[in-house]
Design a protein around this motif. Structure first.
Motif, PDB file in Angstrom:
ATOM      1  N   ILE A  22      10.948  -5.869  -6.678  1.00 40.98           N
ATOM      2  CA  ILE A  22       9.773  -6.353  -6.159  1.00 40.98           C
ATOM      3  C   ILE A  22       9.453  -6.451  -4.869  1.00 40.98           C
ATOM      4  CG2 ILE A  22       8.005  -8.351  -6.331  1.00 40.98           C
ATOM      5  CD1 ILE A  22       8.509  -6.863  -9.181  1.00 40.98           C
ATOM      6  N   GLN A  23      10.577  -6.826  -4.045  1.00 36.26           N
ATOM      7  CA  GLN A  23      10.301  -6.915  -2.588  1.00 36.26           C
ATOM      8  C   GLN A  23      10.002  -5.484  -1.727  1.00 36.26           C
ATOM      9  OE1 GLN A  23      13.778  -9.268  -1.278  1.00 36.26           O
ATOM     10  NE2 GLN A  23      12.337 -10.726  -0.387  1.00 36.26           N
ATOM     11  N   GLY A  24      10.427  -4.488  -2.581  1.00 36.34           N
ATOM     12  CA  GLY A  24      10.340  -3.192  -1.981  1.00 36.34           C
ATOM     13  C   GLY A  24       8.799  -2.981  -2.177  1.00 36.34           C
ATOM     14  N   PHE A  25       7.794  -3.506  -2.936  1.00 34.13           N
ATOM     15  CA  PHE A  25       6.413  -3.321  -2.854  1.00 34.13           C
ATOM     16  C   PHE A  25       5.673  -3.602  -1.574  1.00 34.13           C
ATOM     17  CE2 PHE A  25       6.038  -4.368  -7.899  1.00 34.13           C
ATOM     18  CZ  PHE A  25       7.029  -3.172  -8.030  1.00 34.13           C
ATOM     19  N   VAL A  26       6.559  -4.397  -0.597  1.00 35.47           N
ATOM     20  CA  VAL A  26       5.837  -4.694   0.682  1.00 35.47           C
ATOM     21  C   VAL A  26       5.474  -3.623   1.530  1.00 35.47           C
ATOM     22  CG1 VAL A  26       8.154  -4.689   1.955  1.00 35.47           C
ATOM     23  CG2 VAL A  26       6.173  -6.133   2.704  1.00 35.47           C
ATOM     24  N   VAL A  27       6.081  -2.316   1.142  1.00 35.77           N
ATOM     25  CA  VAL A  27       5.877  -1.177   1.918  1.00 35.77           C
ATOM     26  C   VAL A  27       4.104  -0.856   1.895  1.00 35.77           C
ATOM     27  CG1 VAL A  27       6.219   0.626   0.041  1.00 35.77           C
ATOM     28  CG2 VAL A  27       6.656   1.200   2.702  1.00 35.77           C
ATOM     29  N   GLY A  28       3.455  -1.519   0.845  1.00 35.65           N
ATOM     30  CA  GLY A  28       2.143  -1.207   0.442  1.00 35.65           C
ATOM     31  C   GLY A  28       1.241  -1.473   1.975  1.00 35.65           C
ATOM     32  N   LEU A  29       1.924  -2.333   2.878  1.00 34.52           N
ATOM     33  CA  LEU A  29       1.462  -2.434   4.082  1.00 34.52           C
ATOM     34  C   LEU A  29       1.169  -1.205   4.743  1.00 34.52           C
ATOM     35  CD1 LEU A  29       3.414  -5.855   5.402  1.00 34.52           C
ATOM     36  CD2 LEU A  29       0.989  -5.543   4.680  1.00 34.52           C
ATOM     37  N   VAL A  30       2.020  -0.089   4.567  1.00 36.44           N
ATOM     38  CA  VAL A  30       1.800   1.200   5.570  1.00 36.44           C
ATOM     39  C   VAL A  30       0.246   1.780   5.367  1.00 36.44           C
ATOM     40  CG1 VAL A  30       2.857   3.245   5.943  1.00 36.44           C
ATOM     41  CG2 VAL A  30       4.441   1.188   5.652  1.00 36.44           C
ATOM     42  N   PRO A  31       0.359   2.170   3.931  1.00 43.92           N
ATOM     43  CA  PRO A  31      -1.272   2.789   3.572  1.00 43.92           C
ATOM     44  C   PRO A  31      -2.373   1.854   3.947  1.00 43.92           C
ATOM     45  CG  PRO A  31       0.120   2.215   1.527  1.00 43.92           C
ATOM     46  CD  PRO A  31       0.926   2.115   2.784  1.00 43.92           C
ATOM     47  N   LEU A  32      -2.190   0.728   3.553  1.00 48.43           N
ATOM     48  CA  LEU A  32      -3.246  -0.342   4.019  1.00 48.43           C
ATOM     49  C   LEU A  32      -3.351  -0.456   5.611  1.00 48.43           C
ATOM     50  CD1 LEU A  32      -2.423  -3.424   1.612  1.00 48.43           C
ATOM     51  CD2 LEU A  32      -4.196  -1.865   1.451  1.00 48.43           C
ATOM     52  N   PHE A  33      -2.706  -0.335   6.331  1.00 46.16           N
ATOM     53  CA  PHE A  33      -2.923  -0.296   7.658  1.00 46.16           C
ATOM     54  C   PHE A  33      -3.427   0.932   8.174  1.00 46.16           C
ATOM     55  CE2 PHE A  33       0.350  -3.978   8.557  1.00 46.16           C
ATOM     56  CZ  PHE A  33      -0.719  -5.018   8.398  1.00 46.16           C
TER      57      PHE A  33
END
Length: 401
Positions: A105-116
């Motif tokens: 689940i912690q791997g989902f933090v990479v969603g920050l990249v496309p959001l930014f």
């Protein structure tokens, strides 16, 4: 919007990236305590890392759901929570399999990249690669400072409390970010609503694979270097120094190539001009990294620590492809599908996460030279893919927006 405010957003994004990824390094530093607490083997411990890396891939599938539609600030809050909540739950988990799932689940933090990426597309044009380079460097600054702070904290605070504290720190940084940034609405216009089906565009697939070779090496080389280093008889401090230098190198190259992208982009801000700049930056980064990988391979095969240490300064140039790649969607797709395109490109490129470490490990069992040759070939694959995509018609040209 004035320039100072826009760049403040960039610095805040960088800080949040560093907090989101840096605190995750506590898992590696606390390895002895965790193995002892759960009574597991070293091999079982590595399952959490495999789960985390696979989570980085799955994160981009989630980006195509309604979860990240609506408020940008809310979406970022969801992304940071993927890291923060499991971080605070792990100390209270009695089953190792549950910990492995939480790491996934912690791997989902990479969603920050496309959001930014979607955010900076609103505020910048030619400066996008530079802004994105700074933001992406936060991942690696977070890794460096997170590792240092983890060693300091774990020497004074029990590992369970340190995990709880770092989870809280993520939310504190998010609260600061939330208070000082500007919100906007994210909407993924679907093909059924008159939008574009980006998955049916060959351009999407080829562009996505331009970043695939870089991630193949980036997500493999640290663990592979540690394995080969210990096999060569290097000390823990030597292996740690190697990893730290590689992280610093990637952070600096991210900023440096981002700035190069800005210098090239400002000469021609048409979609084709911006995309040509992106291609040039990525090819240059791959060429530098190719030289680094050749030197790295020679150093590893000859068991020369000094050569390997010097080579990672060049190998880190692989991350220089990141700022350019993550600004390709706003330059090449119609505005209505940029957010969706960011997640699609991330999914294609990050598929490397799911297979690269395993493939390299299997090859190394037969021959270290074969595994090193495979890693060294990746920059060449990236360059060839970029030459192909540079000749393709851009979606924004095809749909004339």
């Amino acid at each position: 919007m004035d320039s100072e405010k826009r760049w403040t957003f960039v610095l805040l994004d960088t800080l949040l990236m560093a907090a989101g990824f840096g605190t995750l390094t506590f898992m590696g530093v606390a390895k002895p305590d965790i193995i002892r607490h759960f009574g597991i083997s070293s091999d079982a411990y590595e399952l959490q890392h495999i789960a985390y890396v696979f989570g980085l891939f799955v994160a981009f599938l989630i980006g195509h759901t309604k979860l990240y539609e609506g408020s940008f600030k809310r979406s970022v809050g969801i992304a940071i929570s993927w890291a923060a909540i499991p971080q605070m739950l792990i100390p209270f988990t009695g089953n190792w399999n549950v910990v492995v799932f939480l790491r996934f689940i912690q791997g989902f933090v990479v969603g920050l990249v496309p959001l930014f990426s979607t955010q900076i597309a609103r505020y910048f044009v030619s400066e996008r690669p530079f802004a994105k380079g700074i933001i992406l460097s936060g991942i690696f600054w977070g890794g460096v400072f997170g590792s240092i702070s983890a060693r300091y904290m774990l020497g004074r605070v029990p590992w369970k409390e340190s995990f709880l504290i770092t989870g809280i720190i993520m939310y504190i940084v998010y609260a600061i970010w939330f208070a000082l940034t500007e919100d906007f609405e994210i909407r993924h216009k679907k093909a059924s609503e008159g939008g574009i089906n980006i998955w049916k565009l060959p351009f999407t697939w080829v562009l996505g694979f331009t970043f695939f070779p870089a991630l193949w090496v980036i997500f493999t080389i640290i663990g592979f270097s540690s394995k080969l280093g210990y096999d060569a008889g290097w000390t823990k401090d030597q292996v740690s120094t190697l990893s730290t230098l590689l992280s610093i190198s990637k952070a600096l190259w991210s900023i440096g190539f981002g700035y190069l992208g800005y210098l090239l982009s400002k000469k021609n801000t048409t979609p084709r001009g911006l995309f040509n700049a992106i291609v040039k930056v990525m090819i240059t980064a791959y060429l530098v990294a190719l030289i680094g990988m050749i030197i790295y391979s020679y150093g590893m095969l000859s068991r020369s620590y000094s050569i390997v240490l010097a080579s990672v300064v060049l190998v880190g140039a692989l991350q220089g492809t990141g700022p350019a790649f993550w600004t390709s969607a706003p330059a090449t797709y119609p505005e209505t599908v940029v957010a969706r395109a960011n997640f699609a490109l991330g999914l294609i490129s990050n598929s490397a996460n799911a297979v690269a470490p395993t493939v390299t490990e299997v090859l190394s069992r037969y021959s270290e030279g074969l595994a090193l040759a495979e890693l060294s070939l990746m920059p060449v694959v990236g360059i060839v893919t970029l030459l192909i995509v540079s000749r393709m018609r851009l979606p924004v040209e095809e749909f004339k927006e």
